[in-house]
Design a protein around this motif. Structure first.
Motif, PDB file in Angstrom:
ATOM      1  N   THR A  53     -57.733 -15.686   4.176  1.00  0.00           N
ATOM      2  CA  THR A  53     -56.717 -14.991   4.970  1.00  0.00           C
ATOM      3  C   THR A  53     -56.745 -15.540   6.398  1.00  0.00           C
ATOM      4  OG1 THR A  53     -58.239 -13.251   5.662  1.00  0.00           O
ATOM      5  CG2 THR A  53     -57.008 -12.897   3.606  1.00  0.00           C
ATOM      6  N   ALA A  67     -61.158 -12.107   2.355  1.00  0.00           N
ATOM      7  CA  ALA A  67     -60.579 -11.343   3.458  1.00  0.00           C
ATOM      8  C   ALA A  67     -61.336 -11.564   4.756  1.00  0.00           C
ATOM      9  CB  ALA A  67     -60.561  -9.850   3.124  1.00  0.00           C
ATOM     10  N   VAL A  93     -59.094 -14.120  -3.091  1.00  0.00           N
ATOM     11  CA  VAL A  93     -58.655 -13.993  -1.711  1.00  0.00           C
ATOM     12  C   VAL A  93     -59.847 -13.538  -0.869  1.00  0.00           C
ATOM     13  CG1 VAL A  93     -57.049 -12.886  -0.128  1.00  0.00           C
ATOM     14  CG2 VAL A  93     -56.336 -13.376  -2.460  1.00  0.00           C
ATOM     15  N   TRP A 150     -51.830  -9.070   2.735  1.00  0.00           N
ATOM     16  CA  TRP A 150     -51.840 -10.491   2.429  1.00  0.00           C
ATOM     17  C   TRP A 150     -50.552 -10.843   1.686  1.00  0.00           C
ATOM     18  CZ3 TRP A 150     -52.404 -13.591  -2.177  1.00  0.00           C
ATOM     19  CH2 TRP A 150     -52.617 -14.938  -1.906  1.00  0.00           C
TER      20      TRP A 150
END
Length: 553
Positions: free
Chosen positions: A438, A542, A540, A502
């Protein structure tokens, strides 16, 4: 577009330009008068220091005389209001003096110059220059350029008017000096000054022109670009050896080198989205047509940003507002001097008529701006939807090409990054289609305190291979990690779980990779907070590599 796209009714009801109805009405449409619309081109707003108001006013009047090819009345040099009309060339000057707060004298002076376009019949250029001086303070400077025409202005390449002898003093925009010549970064100290400017709080964008190895200069004419964008953007030319300093500060994806040109918008920071700060690659500037298109795009984009800034500044001075206040002051003085009621009524009616005309002009301009903004918003939404569809398709194709199994893990182990400055680029290249950082995680890995870069990379390699393959196969999220060291574990976040945004969606992070022990020393404590995105079949990340600070922790 007509609702009829096929069938016998198309020839009569079709809405295209080739229909018989459109052809029959074309001569009538050509004779119909078209409304004249004033299009905003650019806006410069700043302060002039180290120069008196009279000197700045004289420079503006000299520019107006030179542009109009006429001699102004003697009253123009005394700072008084005047109006000069000639065929196609009108000059209107408004002056206003009044007492400001704390008894200080406040002086306003504004000039509106109108002249016809030498190449496009019917187009009239309007330049408004406004000055405001308060005793002992800097001079507020506002410049606006507009074009009145019956047609669009897609062919216009914006440029700030060039004063024959230049403006006296120094022009500051947002507290930063605006120069009409490009800055040069030929030493490390100068390159560091540019890096500090890029991340500083500024109102103007920065145009960086890099010089390719062995080239004599940048691809674009830096002197002409700086002159045309004076007060709108800061133009910098970076020598080839100094482009590495930008790369060291911001990484390859946010740097500018090898003859490329980049537009850094206000709000830029390390870890920013590289696509928000457009990069013009060298192959686009290889021929004269490409260089002209790049110069035109830069000037239009910077001018558009200046209009957006002006729209968000409600206290910005405008010529129409200054003229209205001057008329109000004249009426006030007339009431004090004139005893005859008929004279006072005539003065009020003249003021009302002028104010109504100004209001109609501003309403028409506002309606045009709203229509243009809505068209741009819809076009941007359509482009975003198309880009999202292309992104999903490209991601699916990319994931089909990504190797899996032991060979993928072995390949990743062979090229792990050894420095944090290489980390984000390594993720983009080695883990593409399998794991993504991210924006927050990108900023955190730019210069973290955690020391073991290779360990962090191995953990992401495990997530992108063994963990991802297990999730695609339907495995549980609590897979035990391959022991990279004796104390690395994959565990739930517990009370440290959190939600984040996201790609326009809200995801929840409930898992993290951590090393054992109770230490909170950021140089030794590793935490990688991640989640599995079922929609894109990616991991993903973070946040990383520090421990997340929450109320529970």
């Amino acid at each position: 577009m007509s609702a009829y796209t096929s069938g016998p009714g198309r020839a009569i009801l079709g809405g295209g330009h080739d229909s018989p109805l459109a052809a029959a009405l074309a001569p009538l449409a050509a004779r119909m008068p078209r409304p004249v619309v004033e299009h905003r081109i650019l806006a410069v707003r700043g302060e002039i220091v180290e120069a008196p108001l009279a000197a700045v006013r004289e420079a503006v009047l000299a520019w107006a005389e030179n542009k109009a090819g006429l001699r102004l009345p003697d009253t123009a040099r005394t700072g008084e209001s005047f109006r000069h009309e000639s065929p196609g060339r009108n000059l209107t000057c408004v002056a206003l003096r009044r007492e400001a707060d704390r008894g200080e004298a406040e002086e306003f002076w504004g000039l509106r110059a109108e002249d016809p376009d030498s190449a496009v019949p019917g187009r009239i250029w309007a330049t408004e220059i406004l000055l405001c001086a308060v005793s002992g303070a800097a001079i507020r400077f506002d410049l606006r350029l507009a074009a009145a025409a019956t047609q669009g202005i897609d062919d216009v390449a914006p440029a700030v008017p060039r004063f024959p002898k230049g403006l006296p003093g120094r022009l500051l925009v947002g507290g930063i000096e605006a120069a009409a010549v490009p800055h040069r970064a030929g030493t490390e100290a100068e390159a560091d000054r540019l890096s500090e400017l890029l991340v500083a709080e500024r109102r103007c964008p920065v145009v960086v022109l890099s010089i390719a190895e062995g080239a004599a200069g940048p691809a674009l004419d830096a002197e002409a670009l700086a002159r045309r964008l004076h007060g709108l953007a800061h133009v910098w030319v970076v020598a080839a050896p100094m482009t590495f300093r930008l790369t060291e500060h911001f990484g390859k994806k946010l740097s500018c080198y090898n003859g490329a040109v980049r537009l850094y918008l206000p709000g830029f920071a390390a870890g920013a989205d590289p696509y928000a700060h457009r990069l013009l690659l060298p192959h686009l500037l290889a021929d004269e047509a490409g260089r002209k298109e790049a110069d035109r795009w830069l000037r239009r984009r910077v001018a558009e940003l200046s209009l957006q800034r002006a729209a968000t500044e409600p206290d910005a001075l405008t010529f129409a507002r200054l003229r209205a206040e001057a008329e109000a002051e004249r009426e006030r003085q007339a009431r004090l001097l004139l005893a005859d009621v008929s004279d006072r009524l005539r003065a009020a009616e003249e003021r009302i008529s002028k104010l109504e005309k100004d209001l109609r002009e501003q309403d028409a301009a506002a309606a045009q701006l709203l229509a243009e903004a809505e068209a741009k918003r819809q076009a941007a939404a359509d482009r975003a939807a198309e880009a999202e569809s292309c992104y999903r398709l490209a991601l699916a194709r990319l994931q089909a090409l990504v190797p899996s199994g032991a060979s993928a893990r072995t390949g990743l182990e062979a090229r792990l990054p050894g420095r944090w400055s290489e980390f984000a680029d390594w993720v983009d290249e080695a883990l593409v289609g399998r794991l993504v950082l991210t924006r927050r995680a990108r900023r955190q890995v730019a210069r973290p305190l955690f020391q073991d870069v290779t360990l962090a990379a191995r953990c992401l390699s495990w997530l992108a291979t063994e963990y991802r393959e297990a999730r695609i196969a339907g495995g549980r999220p609590d897979l035990p990690t391959t022991r990279l060291t004796n104390d690395i574990v994959n565990a739930r976040c517990g009370q440290d779980s959190f939600a984040f945004e996201w790609e326009g969606r809200r995801l929840t992070c409930e898992w993290h990779i951590k090393n054992g022990g109770t230490t909170r020393d950021p140089a030794r404590c590793l935490r990688i907070y991640y989640c599995w995105d079922e929609e894109t079949q990616q991991v993903v990340v973070a946040e990383m590599p520090a421990h997340r600070e929450t109320g529970a922790s």
